[in-house]
Design a protein around this motif. Structure first.
Motif, short mmCIF file in Angstrom:
data_model
loop_
_atom_site.label_atom_id
_atom_site.label_comp_id
_atom_site.label_asym_id
_atom_site.label_seq_id
_atom_site.Cartn_x
_atom_site.Cartn_y
_atom_site.Cartn_z
N LEU A 123 1.37 -19.44 -6.10
CA LEU A 123 0.46 -19.09 -7.28
C LEU A 123 -0.78 -19.78 -7.30
O LEU A 123 -1.70 -19.06 -7.66
N ARG A 124 -0.99 -20.92 -6.95
CA ARG A 124 -2.12 -21.90 -6.81
C ARG A 124 -3.14 -21.18 -5.94
O ARG A 124 -4.34 -20.93 -6.47
N TYR A 125 -2.70 -20.68 -4.82
CA TYR A 125 -3.50 -20.01 -3.71
C TYR A 125 -4.25 -18.70 -4.31
O TYR A 125 -5.31 -18.44 -4.38
N LEU A 126 -3.27 -17.89 -5.10
CA LEU A 126 -3.63 -16.66 -5.62
C LEU A 126 -4.63 -16.90 -6.65
O LEU A 126 -5.69 -16.28 -6.94
N SER B 243 -6.43 -10.33 -8.70
CA SER B 243 -6.45 -9.84 -10.04
C SER B 243 -4.99 -9.88 -10.71
O SER B 243 -3.98 -10.19 -9.87
N VAL B 244 -5.00 -10.04 -11.86
CA VAL B 244 -3.54 -10.21 -12.36
C VAL B 244 -2.45 -9.27 -12.18
O VAL B 244 -1.43 -9.69 -11.64
N GLU B 245 -2.85 -7.97 -11.83
CA GLU B 245 -1.73 -6.86 -11.47
C GLU B 245 -1.33 -7.05 -10.06
O GLU B 245 -0.19 -7.46 -9.75
N LEU B 246 -2.02 -7.33 -8.97
CA LEU B 246 -1.86 -7.83 -7.76
C LEU B 246 -1.04 -9.11 -7.78
O LEU B 246 -0.02 -9.34 -7.07
N ARG B 247 -1.60 -10.03 -8.18
CA ARG B 247 -0.93 -11.20 -8.54
C ARG B 247 0.61 -11.41 -8.99
O ARG B 247 1.41 -11.82 -8.46
N MET C 174 3.77 -12.02 -6.65
CA MET C 174 4.74 -13.12 -7.15
C MET C 174 6.36 -12.35 -7.47
O MET C 174 7.08 -12.88 -7.26
N THR C 175 6.27 -11.28 -7.66
CA THR C 175 7.66 -10.49 -7.84
C THR C 175 8.28 -10.65 -6.42
O THR C 175 9.29 -10.75 -6.19
#
Length: 129
Positions: A102-105, A111-115, A119-120
């Motif tokens: 998550l820190r790397y992203l 973007s929020v959608e890709l992140r 994460m899923t």
């Protein structure tokens, strides 16, 4: 241990002394019922006990039985504590890996959608380890 406790009661009876079978008023009952009374007394001793070991043989058997029970229960509690500790360690490792991704992203300004999709997938992969 119930067999031993029942045997001790019978042995004390046969030696002419009053045994736990006499004191618990189950002498006239069927031997299977007597055995079940012994099992109940060993597994769930009443507090305060209404049957006390009366002979040295009964007292010795009672001490040995309780020692065995304490050792078995202690070992079971130790195994349980070890398993819980292992699960907590595994969970902490998964959380650490998740936070690292998550820190790397965030650092890469994903973007929020890709992140969310990444994460899923990370959660899925961590759950099957």
């Amino acid at each position: 241990t119930t067999c031993a406790w029942f045997f001790v009661g019978r042995s004390v009876q046969e030696s002419g002394l009053e045994s736990w079978l006499d004191r618990s008023l189950i002498v006239e009952l069927h031997p299977v019922t007597q055995y079940l009374h012994g099992l109940q007394w060993l597994l769930f001793p009443p507090a305060p006990p209404n049957i006390h070991p009366n002979s040295s043989l009964e007292l010795f058997s009672f001490i040995v039985n309780n020692s065995i029970v304490f050792i078995v229960i202690g070992a079971a509690v130790s195994q349980l504590a070890s398993a819980v500790s292992e699960m907590m360690t595994a969970n902490a490792d998964s959380n650490k890996q998740r936070k690292t991704v998550l820190r790397y992203l965030f650092a890469e300004r994903i973007s929020v959608e890709l992140r969310s999709r990444i994460m899923t997938y990370v959660d899925y992969k961590l759950s099957i380890q």
